[in-house]
Design an enzyme around this catalytic site. Structure first.
Site, mmCIF file in Angstrom:
data_model
loop_
_atom_site.group_PDB
_atom_site.id
_atom_site.type_symbol
_atom_site.label_atom_id
_atom_site.label_comp_id
_atom_site.label_asym_id
_atom_site.label_seq_id
_atom_site.Cartn_x
_atom_site.Cartn_y
_atom_site.Cartn_z
ATOM 1 N N GLY A 113 0.847 -1.195 0.000
ATOM 2 C CA GLY A 113 0.000 0.000 0.000
ATOM 3 C C GLY A 113 0.875 1.235 0.000
ATOM 4 N N LYS A 114 0.220 2.386 -0.071
ATOM 5 C CA LYS A 114 0.979 3.648 -0.123
ATOM 6 C C LYS A 114 1.917 3.792 1.062
ATOM 7 C CE LYS A 114 -1.528 6.597 -3.193
ATOM 8 N NZ LYS A 114 -2.917 6.895 -3.324
ATOM 9 N N ARG A 115 1.458 3.331 2.228
ATOM 10 C CA ARG A 115 2.274 3.519 3.430
ATOM 11 C C ARG A 115 3.564 2.687 3.425
ATOM 12 N NH1 ARG A 115 -1.129 2.417 8.282
ATOM 13 N NH2 ARG A 115 -2.873 2.925 6.935
ATOM 14 N N ASP A 116 3.535 1.570 2.710
ATOM 15 C CA ASP A 116 4.748 0.728 2.682
ATOM 16 C C ASP A 116 5.669 1.054 1.523
ATOM 17 O OD1 ASP A 116 3.201 -1.166 4.461
ATOM 18 O OD2 ASP A 116 2.158 -1.481 2.563
ATOM 19 N N GLY A 117 5.364 2.066 0.787
ATOM 20 C CA GLY A 117 6.318 2.447 -0.252
ATOM 21 C C GLY A 117 5.765 2.473 -1.666
#
Ligand code: GLU
Length: 329
Positions: free
Chosen positions: A251-255
Site C-alpha cells: 500500500g501507499k504507506r509501505d512504499g
C-alpha cells in the site's frame, strides 16, 4: 504467418488515474522483457475511458517514468504505429463499430433501466440472499440502441468456463461469474471490459500480462471473445506485490509511491528494474545483480511465481549500491 512463427506482441495499458507506482512499473517491465526476449513488439496504450477517474497530468507522468527507466515501446501514443491511435479516447469509432456489430447480431442490447430501478433489483437480490445478476432482470423487449443508453452483452451460453493461464495453470469459474456486462456506457465511451478486448484484437496482442484482480472477470471476457468469434490471447497473471511483512498487498504507506520520487532520491533506473524483476520472478542461477540486457536474455514466463513477492526497500538500497559500484569511473 503460421501460429508457430507468429510475432509476440505485449502491451502495457495503464489508465491515467494517478501517478505510476511499483505495480504498474513491474507489469510494464515483464511485458517489455517478454516482448524483447522474443524479438516481438511492446506496445504502450493509454486506457482513458473512465473520464470521472482521470487525473490530469498522469499520461505525461506515465510516459516520463517509462522513459526514465528506458522501457521503450515500439508502438505508442507519442510515436504512433500501424494500429493506432494508442489512446482509447481517440478510438471511439472503432468501439462503436464493434458494438454495432454485436447489436445487429442480437448479441447485445440496450439497457433501459434507470439507476433507481437497478438499485431496486439489487435490493431484491439482497433480500433473497443471492448475488445480484443483471441477466436475471434482462428486459424482454429492450428498446432500440441509439447510443444514449448503455449497451450490454447478452450472455446466451450460461456455462462453466475453463481456461489456461500461463502462470496459474488451469482455472475455471461457474455461471455465477457470468453476467450481461456493459460494453458501451451512456456517455459514448466503452467500458474497460470491452475496449481492451477490441484493442488487443486490433493491435495483434498475443500475450496479456496483468495483475490478479482481473481473474474474476475472465469468464466475462471469454464470453465476449466467443461473441466476437475471435481467439483469445494468452493470459499471464502476474503475482501481487506484497508489503514488507508479506501479509498484505503493498500500500501507499509501505512504499507504493510516485515512481519518479526514486529518480529524485538518486536511484539508478537499472537498479530499480533489477529490484522489480525479482519481485515475483526468479531466473536460474545465483546472480543477483543483472543488467536489463541480461534480464532480457534470461526472461522466461515459466519462472514467474504464483504467490506474491515482497517489496523490501533495504534490498532495493543494496541493489542500487551494487549498480553504482559497477558504474564506469
Ligand atoms: N487499464 C487497466 C489498468 O490500468 C489495465 C489492465 C490490463 O492490462 O488489461 O488497470
Amino acid at each position: 504467418m503460421s501460429e508457430k512463427t507468429k510475432k509476440i506482441v505485449t502491451r502495457f495499458a495503464p489508465s491515467p488515474t494517478g501517478f505510476m507506482h511499483v505495480g504498474g512499473v513491474r507489469t510494464a517491465l515483464f511485458s517489455y522483457l517478454f516482448a524483447k526476449k522474443n524479438k516481438g513488439s511492446f506496445i504502450l496504450r493509454i486506457e482513458d475511458t473512465d473520464k470521472k477517474r482521470e487525473v490530469e497530468g498522469s499520461i505525461e507522468h506515465i510516459i516520463e517514468s517509462l522513459k526514465w527507466l528506458k522501457l521503450n515501446w515500439d508502438e505508442g501514443p507519442d510515436i504512433g504505429g500501424p494500429n493506432g491511435p494508442y489512446i482509447q479516447s481517440k478510438r471511439l469509432d472503432t468501439y462503436k463499430k464493434f458494438a454495432q456489430e454485436l447489436y445487429n447480431k442480437g448479441l447485445a442490447y440496450a439497457d433501459p433501466y434507470t439507476e433507481e430501478e437497478l438499485e431496486s433489483f439489487r435490493k431484491k437480490s439482497e433480500e433473497q440472499k443471492k448475488a445480484f445478476l443483471y441477466r436475471e432482470y434482462r428486459p424482454e423487449n429492450p428498446p432500440a440502441w441509439d447510443g444514449t443508453k448503455p449497451l450490454r452483452l447478452k450472455i446466451t451460453n450460461i456455462k462453466r468456463y475453463e481456461w489456461n493461464d500461463l502462470v496459474r495453470g488451469n482455472l475455471s469459474a461457474g455461471p455465477e461469474a457470468l453476467d450481461d456486462f456493459v460494453l458501451m456506457k451512456s456517455d459514448g465511451y466503452p467500458t474497460y471490459n470491452f475496449a481492451h478486448i477490441i484493442d488487443d484484437l486490433e493491435m495483434g496482442v498475443t500475450h496479456i500480462m496483468r495483475a490478479d484482480e482481473f481473474i474474476s472477470s475472465t469468464p466475462k471476457f471469454l464470453a465476449l471473445y466467443e461473441g466476437l468469434g475471435i481467439k483469445k490471447p494468452e493470459f499471464v497473471t502476474l503475482p501481487p506485490i506484497m508489503g514488507p511483512d508479506g501479509k498484505k498487498k503493498l500500500g501507499k504507506r509501505d512504499g507504493a509511491k510516485d515512481f519518479l520520487e526514486y529518480e529524485k532520491e538518486g536511484y539508478l533506473p537499472e537498479a530499480i528494474l533489477n529490484f522489480l524483476a525479482f519481485i515475483g520472478w526468479s531466473p536460474k542461477g545465483e546472480e543477483e545483480i543483472l543488467t536489463p540486457k541480461e534480464f532480457i536474455d534470461l526472461f522466461d514466463i515459466s519462472q514467474i511465481h504464483i504467490s506474491g513477492g515482497k517489496f523490501n526497500e533495504e534490498k532495493l538500497d543494496w541493489i542500487n549500491k551494487e549498480h553504482i559500484k559497477r558504474l564506469p569511473e
